[in-house]
Each structure stands twice: as structure tokens, then as C-alpha cells.
Design a protein around this motif. Sequence first.
Motif, PDB file in Angstrom:
ATOM      1  N   ASP A  84       0.996  -1.562  -0.217  1.00 37.65           N
ATOM      2  CA  ASP A  84      -0.245   0.118  -0.031  1.00 37.65           C
ATOM      3  C   ASP A  84       0.358   0.934   0.244  1.00 37.65           C
ATOM      4  O   ASP A  84       0.189   2.383  -0.187  1.00 37.65           O
ATOM      5  N   SER A  85       2.050   1.217   0.284  1.00 39.64           N
ATOM      6  CA  SER A  85       3.181   2.189   0.587  1.00 39.64           C
ATOM      7  C   SER A  85       4.446   1.694   0.469  1.00 39.64           C
ATOM      8  O   SER A  85       4.462   0.393   0.603  1.00 39.64           O
ATOM      9  N   LEU A  86       4.982   3.071   0.260  1.00 40.56           N
ATOM     10  CA  LEU A  86       7.040   3.131   0.166  1.00 40.56           C
ATOM     11  C   LEU A  86       7.323   4.119   1.182  1.00 40.56           C
ATOM     12  O   LEU A  86       6.840   5.221   0.758  1.00 40.56           O
ATOM     13  N   THR A  87       8.238   3.940   1.808  1.00 41.75           N
ATOM     14  CA  THR A  87       9.322   4.821   2.588  1.00 41.75           C
ATOM     15  C   THR A  87       9.925   4.910   1.991  1.00 41.75           C
ATOM     16  O   THR A  87      10.923   3.990   2.492  1.00 41.75           O
ATOM     17  N   LEU A  88      11.176   6.417   2.117  1.00 40.50           N
ATOM     18  CA  LEU A  88      11.531   5.852   1.035  1.00 40.50           C
ATOM     19  C   LEU A  88      12.792   6.959   1.406  1.00 40.50           C
ATOM     20  O   LEU A  88      12.620   8.023   2.516  1.00 40.50           O
ATOM     21  N   PRO A  89      14.025   6.962   1.601  1.00 38.57           N
ATOM     22  CA  PRO A  89      15.157   7.320   1.724  1.00 38.57           C
ATOM     23  C   PRO A  89      16.145   9.162   1.361  1.00 38.57           C
ATOM     24  O   PRO A  89      15.899   8.954  -0.250  1.00 38.57           O
ATOM     25  N   THR A  90      16.748   9.564   2.244  1.00 40.40           N
ATOM     26  CA  THR A  90      16.945  10.916   0.998  1.00 40.40           C
ATOM     27  C   THR A  90      18.706  10.373   0.592  1.00 40.40           C
ATOM     28  O   THR A  90      18.918  11.431  -0.055  1.00 40.40           O
ATOM     29  N   ALA A  91      18.832   9.124   1.047  1.00 41.02           N
ATOM     30  CA  ALA A  91      20.149   9.454   0.246  1.00 41.02           C
ATOM     31  C   ALA A  91      20.881   9.349  -1.170  1.00 41.02           C
ATOM     32  O   ALA A  91      19.237   8.966  -1.885  1.00 41.02           O
ATOM     33  N   ALA A  92      22.057   9.636  -1.664  1.00 42.11           N
ATOM     34  CA  ALA A  92      21.817   9.489  -3.023  1.00 42.11           C
ATOM     35  C   ALA A  92      22.033   8.207  -3.561  1.00 42.11           C
ATOM     36  O   ALA A  92      22.716   7.075  -3.088  1.00 42.11           O
TER      37      ALA A  92
END
Length: 186
Positions: A84-92
Motif C-alpha cells: 500500500d505504500s513505500l517509505t524512501l530514504p534521502t540518500a543519493a
Amino acid sequence: MKHLTKTRTATVGVTAATALILASGVAYAFWSTTGSGTGAAASGSSLGLTLAAGTVNTNVLYPTVAGDVVVVISNPNPFAVSVDSLTLPTAAATAYTNAGLTTLNAACNTGGTGVTWNYTSKSLTGVIVAKKTGGVDGTLTLTLTNGALMSNASDNTCQSSFFKMPNVLTAPGSSSAGTPVTSITQ
């Protein structure tokens, strides 16, 4: 007289045998029964989904322009799973010189790829991964439209590169009775 006694004894014997047979029939009926009760079952444990990089064929990155990200989701469970969803990091992201993501583009990585996820979370609908069948995990190819963003700070050596996005932090799933799909764009 003797003859009469033998007949009477035979009659008494037959009558006793008949009574015994009838009594045993009654005993059988008396001892028959029915029953009721419960059974037992056990639940297994669910296994985690695996997310891996797919191959992007269209909508590629340029400085200050977003591009698509392809993720292949594998389901090792014996039931379909809805994501139902994804949580994504801010890293390159990490740069590679080939689509198989096996040869690093060292120059691009040293200078800075400038490629990150375009958002920190993504709500999904209809992303239902098929169950494992036999020894084969169910899979779904998920294309995240404009999922990656290349900043203007991206090094010039990053041209014609392929990028492995940082690992998805969470991809919560639940069992689903919905119809699985093999690919979907969100």
C-alpha cells in the motif's frame, strides 16, 4: 418319556440361544454412540517481500528533471500480498555503467551523482503481488513515474549512467484476496 424330555430340552436350548442372540442385538444398540469435539490448526509466519532494481527503458534522468524508477517486488509467501505504500530514504543513488548494475561508474560516484528519490513516501493502489507457486516466488514490476530526481549538481561524468536507488526503508504489505498483477505504473 425319554423322547419328550429330549424335545423339551431342545426347545429350551433353542429358546435360550434365541434370547442370547436378541440380547446381544440389544446390547449392540445400547452401546452405539455419536461424538462431537474440536480440531486443531496452526498458522505459519509471513515472509518479507524482496525489492530489487528493475531496468528503466523510458523517461530517463537529466539535470533538474525527474525520471522513472523500476522496482521488482518478489513475494515468497503462499498468499498474495497488497503493498500500500513505500517509505524512501534521502540518500543519493549509486551510479553504474551498465543496466545490470554490476560495474560502478567511479567518476560519477566520486563527483556526486546528484540522484535521489523524488519523494520520501509514496502511496500505492492496486499493487498486489502474486503468491509463491511451487518453488517460484510471485513477482510484480512496479514503475514509479518520476520516482528519481537528478539535481543540477550531478557530475558531468554521470551522463549515460544507470542508478541504483537507495534501499526502500519500508514497504508494508498485507494478505490480499484481490487480483494480482504482473506490472503496474504508479
